[in-house]
Design a protein around this motif. Structure first.
Motif, PDB file in Angstrom:
ATOM      1  N   THR B 190     -16.618 -23.378   5.171  1.00 21.02           N
ATOM      2  CA  THR B 190     -16.535 -24.585   5.673  1.00 21.02           C
ATOM      3  C   THR B 190     -15.224 -24.686   6.697  1.00 21.02           C
ATOM      4  O   THR B 190     -15.149 -25.547   7.638  1.00 21.02           O
ATOM      5  CB  THR B 190     -16.404 -25.589   4.584  1.00 21.02           C
ATOM      6  N   ILE B 191     -14.100 -24.110   5.886  1.00 22.33           N
ATOM      7  CA  ILE B 191     -12.799 -24.251   6.809  1.00 22.33           C
ATOM      8  C   ILE B 191     -13.064 -23.304   7.918  1.00 22.33           C
ATOM      9  O   ILE B 191     -12.562 -23.813   9.164  1.00 22.33           O
ATOM     10  CB  ILE B 191     -11.601 -23.662   5.969  1.00 22.33           C
ATOM     11  N   ALA B 192     -13.496 -22.304   7.900  1.00 23.90           N
ATOM     12  CA  ALA B 192     -13.520 -21.431   8.995  1.00 23.90           C
ATOM     13  C   ALA B 192     -14.466 -21.989  10.013  1.00 23.90           C
ATOM     14  O   ALA B 192     -14.085 -22.130  11.328  1.00 23.90           O
ATOM     15  CB  ALA B 192     -14.095 -20.031   8.665  1.00 23.90           C
ATOM     16  N   GLY B 193     -15.429 -22.726   9.812  1.00 18.29           N
ATOM     17  CA  GLY B 193     -16.337 -23.372  10.482  1.00 18.29           C
ATOM     18  C   GLY B 193     -15.539 -24.398  11.376  1.00 18.29           C
ATOM     19  O   GLY B 193     -15.927 -24.508  12.568  1.00 18.29           O
ATOM     20  N   ALA B 194     -14.666 -25.351  10.561  1.00 18.54           N
ATOM     21  CA  ALA B 194     -14.201 -26.318  11.097  1.00 18.54           C
ATOM     22  C   ALA B 194     -13.142 -25.997  12.246  1.00 18.54           C
ATOM     23  O   ALA B 194     -13.088 -26.537  13.254  1.00 18.54           O
ATOM     24  CB  ALA B 194     -13.506 -27.178  10.123  1.00 18.54           C
ATOM     25  N   GLU B 195     -12.490 -24.846  12.017  1.00 19.51           N
ATOM     26  CA  GLU B 195     -11.543 -24.314  12.819  1.00 19.51           C
ATOM     27  C   GLU B 195     -11.898 -23.834  14.299  1.00 19.51           C
ATOM     28  O   GLU B 195     -11.420 -23.892  15.093  1.00 19.51           O
ATOM     29  CB  GLU B 195     -10.677 -23.149  12.196  1.00 19.51           C
ATOM     30  N   ALA B 196     -13.387 -23.548  14.061  1.00 19.42           N
ATOM     31  CA  ALA B 196     -14.026 -22.893  15.283  1.00 19.42           C
ATOM     32  C   ALA B 196     -14.663 -24.181  16.079  1.00 19.42           C
ATOM     33  O   ALA B 196     -15.077 -23.636  17.134  1.00 19.42           O
ATOM     34  CB  ALA B 196     -15.057 -21.966  14.727  1.00 19.42           C
ATOM     35  N   VAL B 197     -14.608 -25.342  15.631  1.00 21.17           N
ATOM     36  CA  VAL B 197     -15.113 -26.388  16.381  1.00 21.17           C
ATOM     37  C   VAL B 197     -14.400 -26.772  17.713  1.00 21.17           C
ATOM     38  O   VAL B 197     -12.885 -26.787  17.505  1.00 21.17           O
ATOM     39  CB  VAL B 197     -15.411 -27.654  15.477  1.00 21.17           C
ATOM     40  N   ALA B 198     -14.779 -26.715  18.835  1.00 26.31           N
ATOM     41  CA  ALA B 198     -14.226 -26.744  19.987  1.00 26.31           C
ATOM     42  C   ALA B 198     -13.322 -28.195  20.204  1.00 26.31           C
ATOM     43  O   ALA B 198     -12.228 -28.405  20.149  1.00 26.31           O
ATOM     44  CB  ALA B 198     -14.975 -26.508  21.338  1.00 26.31           C
ATOM     45  N   ASP B 199     -14.424 -29.191  19.861  1.00 25.92           N
ATOM     46  CA  ASP B 199     -13.727 -30.421  20.152  1.00 25.92           C
ATOM     47  C   ASP B 199     -13.777 -31.359  18.644  1.00 25.92           C
ATOM     48  O   ASP B 199     -14.505 -32.115  18.530  1.00 25.92           O
ATOM     49  CB  ASP B 199     -14.725 -31.318  21.006  1.00 25.92           C
ATOM     50  N   TRP B 200     -12.790 -30.969  17.930  1.00 26.32           N
ATOM     51  CA  TRP B 200     -12.736 -31.422  16.746  1.00 26.32           C
ATOM     52  C   TRP B 200     -12.832 -33.061  16.576  1.00 26.32           C
ATOM     53  O   TRP B 200     -13.412 -33.565  15.625  1.00 26.32           O
ATOM     54  CB  TRP B 200     -11.482 -30.890  15.858  1.00 26.32           C
ATOM     55  N   PRO B 201     -11.647 -33.746  17.469  1.00 28.62           N
ATOM     56  CA  PRO B 201     -11.763 -35.300  17.130  1.00 28.62           C
ATOM     57  C   PRO B 201     -13.031 -35.899  17.188  1.00 28.62           C
ATOM     58  O   PRO B 201     -13.427 -36.709  16.646  1.00 28.62           O
ATOM     59  CB  PRO B 201     -11.053 -35.520  18.372  1.00 28.62           C
ATOM     60  N   ARG B 202     -14.171 -35.296  18.237  1.00 26.59           N
ATOM     61  CA  ARG B 202     -15.206 -35.592  18.589  1.00 26.59           C
ATOM     62  C   ARG B 202     -16.228 -35.364  17.390  1.00 26.59           C
ATOM     63  O   ARG B 202     -17.193 -36.341  16.741  1.00 26.59           O
ATOM     64  CB  ARG B 202     -15.919 -34.969  19.629  1.00 26.59           C
ATOM     65  N   MET B 203     -16.232 -34.099  16.843  1.00 26.95           N
ATOM     66  CA  MET B 203     -16.913 -33.736  15.382  1.00 26.95           C
ATOM     67  C   MET B 203     -16.376 -34.962  14.344  1.00 26.95           C
ATOM     68  O   MET B 203     -17.283 -35.078  13.592  1.00 26.95           O
ATOM     69  CB  MET B 203     -16.530 -32.384  14.998  1.00 26.95           C
ATOM     70  N   ALA B 204     -15.010 -34.777  14.160  1.00 28.14           N
ATOM     71  CA  ALA B 204     -14.904 -35.884  13.056  1.00 28.14           C
ATOM     72  C   ALA B 204     -15.449 -37.223  13.218  1.00 28.14           C
ATOM     73  O   ALA B 204     -15.691 -37.796  12.133  1.00 28.14           O
ATOM     74  CB  ALA B 204     -13.250 -36.028  12.997  1.00 28.14           C
ATOM     75  N   ALA B 205     -15.455 -37.734  14.336  1.00 31.79           N
ATOM     76  CA  ALA B 205     -15.877 -39.135  14.575  1.00 31.79           C
ATOM     77  C   ALA B 205     -17.273 -38.987  14.378  1.00 31.79           C
ATOM     78  O   ALA B 205     -17.893 -40.109  13.628  1.00 31.79           O
ATOM     79  CB  ALA B 205     -15.814 -39.547  15.960  1.00 31.79           C
ATOM     80  N   ARG B 206     -18.071 -38.128  14.573  1.00 33.40           N
ATOM     81  CA  ARG B 206     -19.703 -37.956  14.380  1.00 33.40           C
ATOM     82  C   ARG B 206     -19.873 -38.238  12.681  1.00 33.40           C
ATOM     83  O   ARG B 206     -20.397 -38.630  12.079  1.00 33.40           O
ATOM     84  CB  ARG B 206     -20.084 -36.667  15.060  1.00 33.40           C
ATOM     85  N   LEU B 207     -19.057 -37.195  12.095  1.00 34.97           N
ATOM     86  CA  LEU B 207     -19.012 -37.098  10.584  1.00 34.97           C
ATOM     87  C   LEU B 207     -18.707 -38.277  10.048  1.00 34.97           C
ATOM     88  O   LEU B 207     -19.410 -38.714   9.004  1.00 34.97           O
ATOM     89  CB  LEU B 207     -18.049 -35.973  10.095  1.00 34.97           C
ATOM     90  N   ARG B 208     -17.713 -39.088  10.579  1.00 39.06           N
ATOM     91  CA  ARG B 208     -17.585 -40.204  10.098  1.00 39.06           C
ATOM     92  C   ARG B 208     -18.631 -41.386   9.967  1.00 39.06           C
ATOM     93  O   ARG B 208     -18.983 -42.071   9.189  1.00 39.06           O
ATOM     94  CB  ARG B 208     -16.317 -41.087  10.662  1.00 39.06           C
ATOM     95  N   ALA B 209     -19.334 -41.479  11.374  1.00 40.66           N
ATOM     96  CA  ALA B 209     -20.288 -42.158  11.563  1.00 40.66           C
ATOM     97  C   ALA B 209     -21.311 -42.066  10.735  1.00 40.66           C
ATOM     98  O   ALA B 209     -22.080 -42.970   9.999  1.00 40.66           O
ATOM     99  CB  ALA B 209     -20.872 -42.288  12.844  1.00 40.66           C
ATOM    100  N   GLU B 210     -21.546 -40.639  10.426  1.00 37.96           N
ATOM    101  CA  GLU B 210     -22.654 -40.170   9.443  1.00 37.96           C
ATOM    102  C   GLU B 210     -22.541 -40.700   8.308  1.00 37.96           C
ATOM    103  O   GLU B 210     -23.556 -40.953   7.276  1.00 37.96           O
ATOM    104  CB  GLU B 210     -23.117 -38.660   9.584  1.00 37.96           C
ATOM    105  N   HIS B 211     -21.217 -40.501   7.469  1.00 32.99           N
ATOM    106  CA  HIS B 211     -20.912 -40.957   6.440  1.00 32.99           C
ATOM    107  C   HIS B 211     -21.319 -42.296   6.198  1.00 32.99           C
ATOM    108  O   HIS B 211     -21.696 -42.792   5.040  1.00 32.99           O
ATOM    109  CB  HIS B 211     -19.493 -40.624   6.025  1.00 32.99           C
ATOM    110  N   ARG B 212     -20.788 -43.277   7.020  1.00 32.84           N
ATOM    111  CA  ARG B 212     -20.896 -44.634   6.856  1.00 32.84           C
ATOM    112  C   ARG B 212     -22.506 -44.932   6.971  1.00 32.84           C
ATOM    113  O   ARG B 212     -23.077 -45.693   6.203  1.00 32.84           O
ATOM    114  CB  ARG B 212     -20.415 -45.488   8.096  1.00 32.84           C
TER     115      ARG B 212
END
Lengths: 251, 251
Positions: B190-212
Motif C-alpha cells: 500500500t505504501i509503495a503504491g502510494a509513493e508511486a502515484v504521480a499526482d498524490w493530492p489529486r488521489m487524496a482528494a478522490r479518496l476523501r470523496a469516496e470515503h464520504r
DNA sequence: GTACCAGATGTGGTCAGACCACACCGCGCG
DNA sequence: CGCGCGGTGTGGTCTGACCACATCTGGTAC
C-alpha cells in the motif's frame, strides 16, 4: 535498541523472506549457526523459531541429513487455528462473532462458486476449464458422510472438511485459512452441541440434505439461492445446538 | 507422550483459560514457578510464552511489583497482523487473495452498518440507541484526513484507521481483527503504491470523496449502495496503484 | 513527623554449556 | 557385494548464571 533479541531473529528471517533469500521449502541455517551469525544466544533463536512455528511459517524436524532442521513452510491454517482457538479460550473472540464471521465468509464463498458456474455454463461444457471439478473433494466428502452408522464425531470431522473444501475450491488462500481457523475456534462447542442433540441420526440426515441442496444450488449457478441455503444451514445448526457455554463470563 | 515440553506449557495455559482460572488481566505465575510446577525447564516455559505472545494472548513486563510479569491480554489484532504479514512475506498468502478478502469483508461490513441504520431510521431518532454514534471515530478520522498538506504516509495511516473503525463499528471482534491483519499484510504494498502515484493530492482528494460517499450511503441506510461504493473504492485504489511486486516469485 | 534516597528483592531477558534423542551417512566387516 | 554399527550433526531440553529493570523497604536527614 531496546529490541529483544528474539525479535531481531524474527526480523532477520522476515527480511530474508521478503528479499527472496528464503522461500517455502528452504532450510534455515542451524540454530547454532543463526545464533553465531546474529550475535544472540541460541535460546533467543529458539524463541523466534517457536514464534514462527505457531504462526505456521516454520516446521522443524530432529535428526540429521537433508530432512532434518528448520524449514520454511507456509501453512497458515495451523497458525490461524491456534490463534482462533486461543483467542476464543481467552474470551477475546466471542463465540457469536466467530459464528457470524463464518456465516459471512461461507455465504460469500458459496455465492462466488455459484457465480463461476453461472458464467461457465452457457458455454455448455466449456473448453475454458480443463474438465477438473473444483468441487470434487467436496462431493467425495458428502458421499463419505452418507455412510450408515457413522459416529457423530466422525460426521463432524467430515462436515468440517466439507465446508473447508468449499472455501478451498473458491481459490482464495486467505479465506480458506481463515475458515479453517474459525472452525477450530468453535470446534469445542460444535462437538458439545452435537453430543447434546437428542435424535442425532435425524439431525445427520437433515445436515446431509442441506449439504446436497447447497451443492445443487452452486451447480445450478444460482448465487442467491446458494448463499441463502448455506446461511440457513449454518445458522440453523448453531441455533439448534446452542449450548449455554458462553454464560458465566462474570465471576 | 512425544509432546514437546513447551507444548505442554501451552496446553496448560489454554486449559486454565478454558476453566476460567485464567482470564484477561490476570497475571501468570512467574516463569520459574511455572517451570517448577510443570516439571519442565524454564527455557521451555519461555518458548511457550513466546508463542502466546506472538498470538496476542500474553503481554510481558520486566521489573518488579504488580505491573511486572506475564499478563493475559486478548489482543488478537497484533497476532493477526503478524500472521498475515509473515504469510504474505513467505508467499503463502498471495497479495491478490489478501486484497480480495479485504474487499469481501469490508463490503459486508458496510452493508451491515447500512442495514442497521435502515432498521433504526424509521423510528426517527429511535430510543433504542443511546444516542452514541458508532461511527464517530470514523468521522473524526475523515476530518483529520482533510488536513491540507498531509504527507502521504500520514494519510495512509489515517486511511487504514478509518477502514478499521468501520469494522469495529460493525461490532464483530473477529472481523475487526482480521481486517487489521489483512491491512498489515499488504501495508508494504500500500505504501509503495502510494509513493508511486504521480499526482498524490489529486488521489487524496478522490479518496476523501469516496470515503464520504461510503459514509453517506451507510447513513442513508442503503446497504447495496454502501457495499458497491466501498467495493469500488478499494478495488479502484488497488488497480490504480498496482505494483508489479508479486512478480518474480520464480527464481 | 515527613520527605527522600539507597539497598534489597523479584521479575523477565539473555547467555553459555552441557546432555539427550534422533536420523542419516559412511566405514569396515562378513 | 551387502549389511550393520558407530560417527556426526540436527533439534529439544535442562541447568545455572548474570543482567536490566521496576518496585518495595527501611533508614536517614531535615
Amino acid at each position: 535498541m531496546s529490541e529483544r533479541a528474539w525479535e531481531l531473529v524474527l526480523q532477520h528471517v522476515e527480511s530474508a523472506m521478503l528479499a527472496g533469500d528464503l522461500a517455502v521449502g528452504d532450510r534455515l541455517p542451524g540454530e547454532r549457526a543463526l545464533s553465531a551469525d546474529l550475535g544472540v544466544g541460541r535460546s533467543s533463536v529458539r524463541e523466534a523459531l517457536r514464534a514462527l512455528e505457531v504462526l505456521g511459517l516454520v516446521r522443524t524436524a530432529t535428526g540429521s541429513g537433508p530432512s532434518a532442521g528448520a524449514f520454511i513452510t507456509a501453512t497458515p491454517q495451523g497458525g490461524m487455528s491456534a490463534l482462533m482457538r486461543l483467542q476464543v479460550a481467552a474470551r477475546g473472540f466471542p463465540v457469536a462473532d466467530v459464528v457470524a464471521t463464518r456465516l459471512l465468509l461461507e455465504r460469500t464463498v458459496a455465492e462466488r462458486l455459484a457465480e463461476r458456474n453461472a458464467a461457465a455454463s452457457p458455454e455448455a461444457s466449456g473448453p475454458v476449464g480443463t474438465g477438473d471439478d473444483p468441487l470434487a473433494d467436496a462431493r467425495r466428502l458428502l458421499d463419505a458422510m452418507d455412510a450408515p452408522g457413522l459416529p457423530a464425531a466422525d460426521f463432524i470431522g467430515l462436515d468440517a472438511a466439507f465446508h473447508l473444501a468449499l472455501a478451498v475450491a473458491a481459490g482464495n488462500e486467505v479465506v480458506a485459512a481463515t475458515m479453517a481457523g474459525l472452525r477450530s475456534g468453535i470446534e469445542r462447542y460444535t462437538i458439545a452441541g452435537a453430543e447434546a442433540v437428542a435424535d442425532w441420526p435425524r439431525m445427520a440426515a437433515r445436515l446431509r440434505a442441506e449439504h446436497r441442496a447447497v451443492l445443487d444450488a452452486i451447480d445450478a449457478g444460482d448465487p442467491a439461492l446458494a448463499g441463502a441455503r448455506i446461511h440457513e444451514h449454518i445458522s440453523r445448526y448453531h441455533a439448534d445446538t446452542a449450548v449455554p457455554a458462553t454464560r458465566g463470563t462474570r465471576p
